[in-house]
Every structure is written in structure tokens, then in C-alpha cells.
Design a protein around this motif. Sequence first.
Motif: not given
Length: 464
Positions: A403, A406-407, A409, A451-452
Motif C-alpha cells: 500500500t 496517503t501522504e 499519493l 489509488q491505493s
Amino acid sequence: MKWRGISITLRLTVLFSFVSTAVLLALGLLIGKSVENHFIEQDMDLMTGKIHLVANLLEKVQNVADLDALPGLLNDSLVGHHGLAMRVVRPNNQPLFSTADAQFPPPLLNRDSVKRIPEPQIWQQTTSFGIQPQRGITALLPSGVPGMSPLLVAIAVDITHHEHFMASFRKTLWLFITLAAVIVSMLGWVMVKHGLAPLKDIRQGAAVVTANRLNYRLNVDSFPVELAELAEALNHMLARLEESFQRLKDFSSDLAHELRTPISNLMTQTQVVLTRARSDEEYREVLVSNAEEYERLARMIGDMLFLAQADNGLILLHRESVDLAKEIHELFDFFDALAEEKKLSLSLTGNAQVTGDKLMLRRALANLLSNAIRHSPTRGDIQVAIQKTDATTILTIKNKGETIATEHLPHIFDRFYRADPSRHQNGEGAGLGLAITLSIIRAHGGAIDVQSGIDDVCFEIHLT
């Protein structure tokens, strides 16, 4: 001096002075004309009143004897009216009555030129007191004597006092207008200077902006509405400059870091080889290793040139119909060895035709597939799906893998960016592949997103 080179303060001051002076002049002319008309109306009221008086007296004349007695009555009617002159002329052009020093111009006493409605005329006459301006009217008035032709009555009034008053009034009026125009111009300059003061604040604010101080912002609330939009636009410009400078700074730093590694490798290997004599095989191994580093530098330089062209809109697209499914299958064949090495499964669903540059689109898709193969675990699978809608073609590439936080992406498409810095040690490229992919997709008017999930990563491309 050209008008374009004149300051805004001087322009507005001159314009304001011109308009205000024009208004004052128009107002002065209007006032002067109104006062003059007032005097004319006064004189006409006086003279027409005497005309009516003479007409009333002539109506009472019944014979020649009454006519001979008329001068005495006329003389009595003029008592107390200084500056008023009268002349009454018989039908045979003989004077019946005339005041002292009564001088009328011959055209005014011409019966043929007398109009039914009297109109005032102005002339000058010489008296013992000097030259006096006169305003007079004439009229033909009937008498009560049967069969007698109308008598000509001429009345004039001395307008010397009026002329002196109007001369003094005009002098005072124009002096006042001149002073008012000067005062208004000075006040206009002060108001314009005060009104444009916020521009000075903007200039002073812009003067402090340097490459090391791009975080300065103007206080929009302190400017008037007319300049608030300008201040806000300047703030947006400074924000864009700050972002661009920061990106350029980061790019330069990353570029120096990326170039330092292969150059350092080349220098180290060369220096080691030169420490002592080597066999041909050892020299050959060093040259092969150096060639790999040169190839890496060449690819990096080529990618950077491509991105520079993309940033400046210099990419020229060769538009043609592209079969996405066909291109994907050919890339599957190209990466088959790498996929077989990691025992990866490659699959494709869907098909669509798009218009674009085949070679560039192939390069973008190759970067995404290469990235998916590199980051997929052994025995994983890579799924490519093509979906055609009314106006958009959606292509997704999904692979199993770690994964992405988020930081990371929002920065995944930045140049030289790596979510895992340790991968740089494995020689996995310069970190320009996704940046190039983004530039190619944007050049085609499309968009790309990533997207992950928990254990997968999906890249989604939208092409029109």
C-alpha cells in the motif's frame, strides 16, 4: 513628452481640472446671461409700460387741438424717470414731442421697419456727460382723430448703469471662476494623490519580494474595492512564483543528487582501475560497467529534455487512431520475460480506439506496466481493463503490491519522487517515469489518477 509617459496622478489631475473648469465656465456664462436677460426684461417692462401709456393718451385725442396738448401730458408722464428718452413723430414725419438730448438712429425712426411686436435695439449716443449706451424700441400707435395715420413713438432708456454693473459683475465672476479652477485643481491633485496612495503600498510591497522572500503577501482588506482585485491577483501570482521556485529548487536538488550517483560511480571505478595495471578482461568489465552508467545518464538527460518540452508545450503529437488492446498485448509480449521471472499473471479485458500519438501513448503505458511489474510480489497478477463510454475511454492498470501511504499519493507523479527512498539503491531508474506518463496523458487532453487499497495499487487513465 508623450501622454503615455505622464503619471496617472497628473493625468487625472489635468482631466479633473479640465472638467471642473469647463463646468465653472458654463455656469459663469449661464449666470452672466441670466443677469443680462434680467436687465433687458426690466428695461423692456419700463419701455413697454410707457408705450401703453402713450397709446392710452393717443386714444383720448379726438382732434388737432387735443393732439397739440399731448406734449404737455407726455412731459408730465416722464417726471421721475431719469435716463428715459421719448420721441413722438407725426404722420408727416414732423416731431410732435421729444425729450432733451433724445437721439435715435435713423433706422429706428423708419416707419417701414417698425414691427408689430417691438424689439429692443442698442446704440450709443453722445451727450454732455459723454458717450452713453441706449436701448430703445419703436411702435406705430393710432390716435383718436378720424382719418389720421398712426404716430410713430420711440422710447429709449440709458443703460450705462447696467453696462457698468455687468462689466464689474463679469470681472468678479471670471476672477472667482479662475480662483475656483485653481483651488479645484489643487484639491483634485490632493484627492488623486490620496486615492492612488494604495498603489504606492503595492509598489513598496512588490519591492521587498525577492527570490528568498516569495512568501510576502499583500493585505487585500486594506485596499479599496477597485484595487482589491489587483492586490488579490498579485498575491496569486506570488503564490504561483513561490510554488514554481520551490519546485525548481527541489528539482535542481534532486537532479544534482541523481547525477551525482552515476558520476561518482564512474569516477570511483576509473580511479580504482588506474591504481595499478589491469588485465584486458578487467578493463573490459570496467568499461561495461561505465557504459551502463553512461546509458543511465543518457536516459535521464533524455527524460529531462522531454519533460522540459512538455512543460513549455513543445510536444508535437502525431495524431492517428490507436488500438489500445493491440498496444497492451504487444507490451505484454515485451515484458513477458520480466513477468515470467517473477511468475506474474498479465490479463486484459475490453477494447477501445482512441486518437493520439501511438509512440507516446505506448511509452506512457510501458512506464505504468514496468512500474506495476517492478512493485508486484512474486506470483502476483496485473490486471488491465479498457472501458469505453460515450465521450471518454477509461484504462486501468491494477497490480498487487504494498500500500502506498496517503501522504505519498499527491506526489507520486512528481519528478525524482520515490515513496520508498531505499529503492534508489536498487537502481530502479531516476524517478521520472510517472512524471513523463503524466505529461504524455495531459498532452493528449486526458487525466491520470492513482489509488491505493489495502494490498493493491490502481492507476486510472481518462482519454477523450
